[in-house]
Design a protein around this motif. Structure first.
Motif, PDB file in Angstrom:
ATOM      1  N   PHE A   1     -93.970-140.313  99.709  1.00 15.09           N
ATOM      2  CA  PHE A   1     -93.636-141.126  98.531  1.00 15.09           C
ATOM      3  C   PHE A   1     -93.776-140.376  97.211  1.00 15.09           C
ATOM      4  N   GLY A   2     -94.949-139.801  97.000  1.00 11.65           N
ATOM      5  CA  GLY A   2     -95.194-139.100  95.740  1.00 11.65           C
ATOM      6  C   GLY A   2     -94.249-137.928  95.531  1.00 11.65           C
TER       7      GLY A   2
ATOM      8  N   ARG B   1    -101.765-138.703 101.503  1.00  9.64           N
ATOM      9  CA  ARG B   1    -100.788-139.185 100.531  1.00  9.64           C
ATOM     10  C   ARG B   1    -101.196-138.810  99.110  1.00  9.64           C
ATOM     11  N   ALA B   2    -102.516-138.837  98.867  1.00 16.17           N
ATOM     12  CA  ALA B   2    -102.997-138.505  97.530  1.00 16.17           C
ATOM     13  C   ALA B   2    -102.971-137.001  97.286  1.00 16.17           C
TER      14      ALA B   2
ATOM     15  N   MET C   1    -102.779-137.643  89.160  1.00 14.14           N
ATOM     16  CA  MET C   1    -104.070-137.752  89.834  1.00 14.14           C
ATOM     17  C   MET C   1    -103.847-138.433  91.181  1.00 14.14           C
TER      18      MET C   1
ATOM     19  N   ARG D   1     -91.190-137.757  96.803  1.00 11.73           N
ATOM     20  CA  ARG D   1     -89.879-138.337  96.541  1.00 11.73           C
ATOM     21  C   ARG D   1     -89.759-138.734  95.065  1.00 11.73           C
ATOM     22  N   MET D   2     -90.852-139.316  94.523  1.00 12.62           N
ATOM     23  CA  MET D   2     -90.845-139.692  93.115  1.00 12.62           C
ATOM     24  C   MET D   2     -90.692-138.447  92.231  1.00 12.62           C
ATOM     25  N   ARG D   3     -91.112-137.293  92.769  1.00 14.43           N
ATOM     26  CA  ARG D   3     -91.003-136.044  92.001  1.00 14.43           C
ATOM     27  C   ARG D   3     -89.727-135.290  92.327  1.00 14.43           C
TER      28      ARG D   3
ATOM     29  N   ILE E   1     -99.276-134.463  96.647  1.00 16.90           N
ATOM     30  CA  ILE E   1     -98.639-134.235  95.342  1.00 16.90           C
ATOM     31  C   ILE E   1     -99.350-133.126  94.569  1.00 16.90           C
TER      32      ILE E   1
ATOM     33  N   PRO F   1     -98.336-142.962  86.319  1.00 14.29           N
ATOM     34  CA  PRO F   1     -97.384-142.040  86.949  1.00 14.29           C
ATOM     35  C   PRO F   1     -97.335-140.670  86.279  1.00 14.29           C
TER      36      PRO F   1
END
Lengths: 366, 280
Positions: A100-101, A148-149, A79, A103-105, A152, A75
């Motif tokens: 998702f990524g 998705r990748a 990458m 939101r995690m940020r 971020i 995390p």
């Protein structure tokens, strides 16, 4: 090319005592498209997982600039990884998957919506926000995984055989599209594949892996024209290997006598060979001239064993007088089309190279 | 498929259809019908349609208390089984130990003894002179033996023990079938520690949780023998009540109404399971 953005130094991974991968050293340049190519089990996915932080190397270091990533958890690595099976969240909508990524940020909701939409536009899949992964086709899922990748804005994009689950036609289109997106974003990309065509068409540089180590690293042309080892010669493209004896040796060039008495000159940079030593000649099938079997004509006497017509080219499997196999590919024009199995010809390899003797490759899928 | 193959496929459904008809649809229809007939002390029932039985169950405090208690115990047993079963299932699904087979066997071992044998095992442990009381007394935590048998606490412990495997296995299979790459993807996207679990693992094992909970809940709500042997004398549950109404009170219409309510409850839960389990 710019400075290296990622460096692996002597990275090794063991599985229950036996060496799985390594030691591998590799410097990835900023903005380049680098491919890890190799047969199944060569350690390319393991290497990628070490870079992503999903696996811990037993030895060596992973550096990103000045930052030591070796023991940094995934995390915190920043990458973007695309899995072979895409690994989308089946219980989340496409928009939620891509978000998702972010939101995690802790990115603000309005900003997330904006970037998700922009990303779906980039991968050419607008309007699927509310759908679920199982409502999309394989190609669409692949695009979502890429979005998705990428959303971020990772330092690097890691792709683990992302095209291997697509049908042949789509795969070819996605190669170009993927490369296009990569160029547009200028994102450093490491791509894992077992498919040589994929590697060659997409990459700036290719690292050919075999049994856990890098056999050769360089631009596709270098791997094709000047394979460093027998493994590279046989894994990449088609090649014939002819065994002979060194009869003359100069700087960068040797003359090799084949059984039957024909002497062939070949480039030998990097390979030291003594007079009279055994030498392995390497030649690509499109670099063999074919002529009539006339007394005094240059070339090796050989008999046509098999002839395969595949549209623009005709391929011949020849057996030389000395009993060695020699493959030859010719444009499908009249004179070559007329050649039939059983016929004797004169074959002359041009642009040969001598190879350092080494073990034959394992697990080469043909 | 050819026509004959299709017909053969249909034929394969015949045995299960027959069993369902004979042992599920028929009896359920029978007591559904019976539940709306009038009770008669001598003839069991009279052919007069009435909702009297349901009215008694739902508006008489005595019966309402039993229904409420049954649902409460079922809910507690389900939650406790989930709390114990989920970590166990997670461990079993993820461990690489060679002992996994043995551990799985230990989980299902309670199912291999009959309900009576298991329950008597608990009586030996929980009795006034039982193991638990002896140990507690020996280490000086208590002076007089605790009343463990025939309490709601004892009943819940015994039910959890018996029913935990029904919780573990659906969750285990949901977790075992989960693509680990999906968790890895979450992790590379920035999910730290428990977030991967709450964002990915838990939602993706929901089908197992729902299935396990439905099984444990319905089995608890319908339990007869364990509550009779382990439960408090003054705190009977619905299953026991139906059993008594059929066996000793001989009020079959009321028993049928109680059984109908129980079955209705269970069907609702199973129906809810299949509605909510639609995605994933």
């Amino acid at each position: 090319m710019a400075r290296p953005i990622l460096e692996l130094s002597n990275v090794a991974k063991r599985y229950g005592g036996t060496l799985g991968v390594g030691p591998i050293s590799l410097a990835v340049e900023e903005g380049e498209f680098l491919t890890l190519l190799g047969p199944s089990g060569c350690g390319k996915t393991t290497t990628l997982h070490i870079i992503a932080g999903l696996l811990q190397p037993d030895e060596g270091r992973v550096m990103m600039g000045e930052r030591d990533l070796t023991h940094v958890a995934p995390p915190h690595r920043d990458m973007g990884l695309v899995f072979q099976n895409y690994a989308l969240f089946p219980h989340k909508t496409i928009a939620e998957n891509i978000a998702f990524g972010l939101r995690m940020r802790r990115v603000a909701t309005a900003e997330i919506t904006r970037r998700v939409t922009a990303m779906l536009d980039l991968v050419g899949l607008p309007g699927v926000e509310a759908r679920y992964p199982d409502q999309l086709s394989g190609g669409q899922r692949q695009r979502v995984a890429l979005a998705r990748a990428l959303v971020i804005e990772p330092t690097m994009l890691l792709l683990d055989e992302p095209l291997s689950n697509l049908d042949a036609l789509l795969r070819k289109r996605m190669r170009l599209e993927l490369r296009d997106i990569q160029r547009r974003l200028g994102i450093t990309t490491i791509f894992v594949t077992h498919d040589q065509d994929e590697a060659f068409e997409m990459s700036d540089r290719v690292a050919l892996l075999n049994a856990g180590h890098i056999e050769q690293l360089g631009p596709p042309e270098a791997l094709y024209d000047a394979p460093a080892t027998r493994f590279v010669a046989e894994f990449i493209g088609e090649a014939s290997l002819l065994e002979g004896r060194v009869v003359a040796s100069r700087a960068g060039e040797v003359s090799v006598e084949l059984p039957g008495g024909v002497v062939i000159r070949a480039a030998s940079d990097g390979v030291a060979l003594a007079l009279g030593a055994k030498a392995l000649l390497f030649v690509r099938p499109e670099r063999v001239t074919l002529g009539e079997d006339l007394a005094g004509a240059p070339g090796i006497r050989a008999q046509i064993g098999r002839r395969v017509f595949s549209g623009e080219v005709v391929s011949f499997a020849l057996t030389t007088e000395g009993g060695q196999a020699l493959a030859c590919k010719k444009p499908s024009t009249g004179e070559f089309r007329a050649l039939a199995p059983g016929q004797w010809v004169r074959a002359m390899p041009v642009e040969c190279r001598v190879l350092a003797a080494g073990p034959a490759p394992r697990g080469v899928e043909r | 498929m050819t026509r004959s193959a299709r017909n053969f496929g249909r034929l394969l459904f015949a045995p299960i259809t027959l069993i369902y008809l004979l042992f599920l649809i028929l009896p359920v229809s029978f007591f559904l019908a019976l539940s709306v007939l009038k009770y008669h002390p001598n003839d069991l029932y009279q052919p007069i349609l009435t909702l009297e039985n349901y009215r008694r169950l739902l508006f008489d405090g005595f019966y309402l208390a039993i229904i409420g208690r049954t649902l409460k115990i079922a809910a507690i047993v389900t939650l406790v089984s989930l709390a114990i079963g989920y970590p166990l299932a997670y461990f079993l699904a993820r461990t690489r130990t060679a002992w996994r087979g043995v551990l799985m066997f230990l989980v299902i071992a309670p199912l291999m003894s009959g309900v009576i044998v298991r329950t008597y095992g608990w009586i030996v442990l929980f009795g006034t002179e039982g193991l638990v009381n002896s140990v507690l007394k020996a280490v000086g935590l208590i002076n007089a033996p605790l009343q463990l048998l025939n309490t709601q606490f004892g009943l819940i412990v015994a039910l959890v023990h018996i029913l935990v495997p029904y919780m573990v296995f659906p969750i285990f299979s949901a977790l075992a079938g989960l693509d680990r790459n999906v968790e890895r993807a979450a992790s590379t996207l920035g999910a730290r520690g428990w977030r991967v679990f709450f964002e990915v693992t838990l939602p993706l094992s929901r089908s197992g949780i729902v299935m396990g909970s439905a099984l444990v809940f319905t089995l608890t709500a319908g339990a007869v023998v364990t509550p009779a042997l382990m439960g408090p004398r003054d705190g009977r549950v619905l299953g026991q009540m139906v059993y008594e109404l059929v066996g000793s009170v001989l009020n079959w219409p009321l028993a049928a109404a109680a059984a109908s309510l129980l079955v209705l409850c269970q069907f609702l839960i199973i129906f809810a399971k299949f509605r909510s389990g639609r995605r994933v």
